[in-house]
Scaffold this active site. Sequence first.
Site, PDB file in Angstrom:
ATOM      1  N   ASN A  79       3.334  -2.466  -7.987  1.00 47.06           N
ATOM      2  CA  ASN A  79       1.918  -2.283  -8.188  1.00 47.06           C
ATOM      3  C   ASN A  79       0.833  -2.908  -7.204  1.00 47.06           C
ATOM      4  OD1 ASN A  79       2.622  -1.384 -10.871  1.00 47.06           O
ATOM      5  ND2 ASN A  79       3.361  -3.439 -11.328  1.00 47.06           N
ATOM      6  N   TYR A  80       1.350  -3.492  -6.246  1.00 52.47           N
ATOM      7  CA  TYR A  80       0.383  -4.269  -5.502  1.00 52.47           C
ATOM      8  C   TYR A  80       0.596  -3.887  -4.064  1.00 52.47           C
ATOM      9  CZ  TYR A  80      -1.085  -6.954  -9.416  1.00 52.47           C
ATOM     10  OH  TYR A  80      -1.529  -7.409 -10.497  1.00 52.47           O
ATOM     11  N   ASN A  81       1.532  -3.610  -3.467  1.00 50.25           N
ATOM     12  CA  ASN A  81       1.475  -3.175  -2.093  1.00 50.25           C
ATOM     13  C   ASN A  81       1.472  -1.615  -1.874  1.00 50.25           C
ATOM     14  OD1 ASN A  81       2.542  -5.893  -1.787  1.00 50.25           O
ATOM     15  ND2 ASN A  81       4.619  -5.466  -1.598  1.00 50.25           N
TER      16      ASN A  81
END
EC number: 5.6.2.1
Length: 749
Positions: free
Chosen positions: A707-709
């Site tokens: 979800n973030y990278n």
Amino acid sequence: MAFVNESDSSDWEDVPLVALKRKAPDVKQPPRKRSAEVAPVSKATAKGERVSSARARTSAVPVSSKRKRIASSGSSSSPASSSSPSSAESKSENSAPPSSGSDCDAKDSSQSDVGSDSESESAAGAAVNGRKKQKTRHGATPARVHKERHRARHVHRFGDEDDHYDADNGSQEIKWQSLVHKGVCFPPPYEPHRKPLLYKGERCMLEPEAEEIATFYATKIGTTHVQNEKFNENFFDDFRACLVSIKSQYASRIKKFVLCDFSIIRAHLDSIRAKQKEKTPAERKAEREADADRLREYTVAQVDGRMEKVGNFRVEPPGLFLGRGDHPLTGKVKKRIMPEDITINVGRTDPVPPCPVPGHRWGQIVHNQTATWLASWKDSITGGMKYVFLGASSTFKGQSDQAKYEKARTLEKHVGAIRKAYTKGMRSSELCLKQLSVASYLIDKLALRMGNEKGEDEADTVGCCSLRVEHLRFLKENRIELDFLGKDSIRYLNVVVVDPLVYETLESFCSGKKPGDSVFDAIHSTKLNKHFQKFMPGLSAKVFRTYNASRTLDNLLHMSTPEAMTTDAMVEFYNKANKEVAILCNHQKSQSVSFNDQLERLVERKADLVKQLKQLERRETLDGDHVIVVAHEHVKPLFTPEMNMKEREEEKERVSKLDKQRVEKKVAIKLIESTVERTKQRIEKIDLQIRMKSDLKNVALGTSKLNYNDPRITVAWCKKHSLPIEKVFSSSLLQKFSWAMSTSEDFRF
DNA sequence: GGGAAGACTTGGAAAAATCTTT
DNA sequence: AAAGATTTTTCCAAGTCTTCCC
């Protein structure tokens, strides 16, 4: 979108606290930072442990008043304080900070966006025939228009084909023209097993409805849930209510939870499980395949003619609600969802999926083109909506994923201005602006979540805006300890060195307040996001998390990748970078029960190999090319030509029972060398496994990866260093990120 | 302005699948 | 080939944030 490499904000580039975290040596407890400036973490809570709020809540302040939103009264809206310059800024490309403009003035914020919504006057008319060009914001649209829109979305209408929407807009745009799918799949109906509940040792043959609920409980025996008083209490309340409502013969008898004994039901469940386990792999495979065949039609949908995978096409089965942390509703019975509870979303002219349960029908059919869900229902416990969406590899999800990362990259351009503004804002005489500024600082530097208000029926967890005085401790030398339960009741415990101004300001917010009082009493999440949007359209608190996470990964991977590494070393290097992101975001996992055993086993295996290696190396040259090697081997069976099969088997059997034998062998040096080499490699691999295992024992890498990278960072890095992408992305991740796979090796976040 | 509803992302744990070791 | 470890996938709870509606 264009690449956004250059930044106009060099003076703020150093991202202090991210860098600070990176320097942390061994992290032992929830995210900890730089050793020199970080006080030893005193409270020992195993990382990853989900904590009951009672433990983290230090004071005995009544909770009741905490949860209620504190009206942004008095201090917050100082009279006509700021003549907002904001609207102009929010449009400008390289936004200068909106000077001292604050959201504390109501007029201010509502006006700020009017200018940017130049087409909004057409919204009303457009809505009637389902044409919404852009999302209108901040209540600029009259209620009447909203009603019309609502109707336009939910009522069967004649097909109007000329809809066209800005891709840039959020949820109000039309997302599809045609949507075909098979609806949802229901769990099988309950089949009574007729196993009794024991009450005071007496066998109670429950009616099917009650038996089902008792069985829900029996499945949870052995988990930590049943040690939770609230869980038992909620369960029993619902169980009792069921007995009463079905006029059970036991309704008046079964009164106390502690007198209930579910062991017979449990034993029955265990035996079913054991039978399942007894099945041969072939049987299990056949079962799986039959199941897959039955479900196949549910797994795909057609969106504007494209075949797309559906995500969660199964309706959630009934059971006990497993709330996390100290959830007030944990243990309550989650009702069985019937077709009548389901709303199906399909294209106007597309076929309505047949209801799979005979004698029943769908609750509602809608044609909501502004939504991407296929089916929805209302959750019986929380009252919230549940949806069936397309899978992670679908076009909808892919596009919004990509948009998310592009937005985060755009923040790079604005973050300098934002940091300048919040630094300045902290000196403001206006409390509201001061609080917005400090909150911005925390969200930016610590990657905290926004922290919306929560209701009484939810676990008491907090984020930035909902922090209470009891969650902060002011230590020496500008160090602040944050200790609170965040999302999923995961503890956030961190000691950070902050800017002296931040320290001072934050302390002033807390002074004179009780432990249970809100730190940021003059602001709330909506206000803070509106504040963010003055700097960059669409900016919200969560974008900072994405931005800082991806920024960290990109920096770590590109700044210091050593040359010429083995594949394993590359993966380790990548995981280390990934780990820093996970620590930044406080992504934890609970340590597996068998962690110590597993580690020990690895250490043993390594010791064995080291011993072997020593033996191999302690050799004497026999002639120039050979050595004598000592090994311990199984005795080989002695077969004679006249032995029949049976005798051979017996010989094998006999030999297998013997101890290993010490043998000396004459072996070519070349061969030995390659064995030595192989053994060394195996030792190295185990070493790496040991390192990674201890290193990541309570850090969860999955969430940040998912979800973030920004996947393009990983793709580019892999290409640059010739590491097969499969080494770091699983097959489902490869599918989810298919949009990123063609990224060039030059890509930088 | 503010609470509620709605829609979507994020999150850890459990279950299932796959790989390794014995 | 079974057992055990590890990785991947699924599940569904719990967030965020925007819009609706009074």
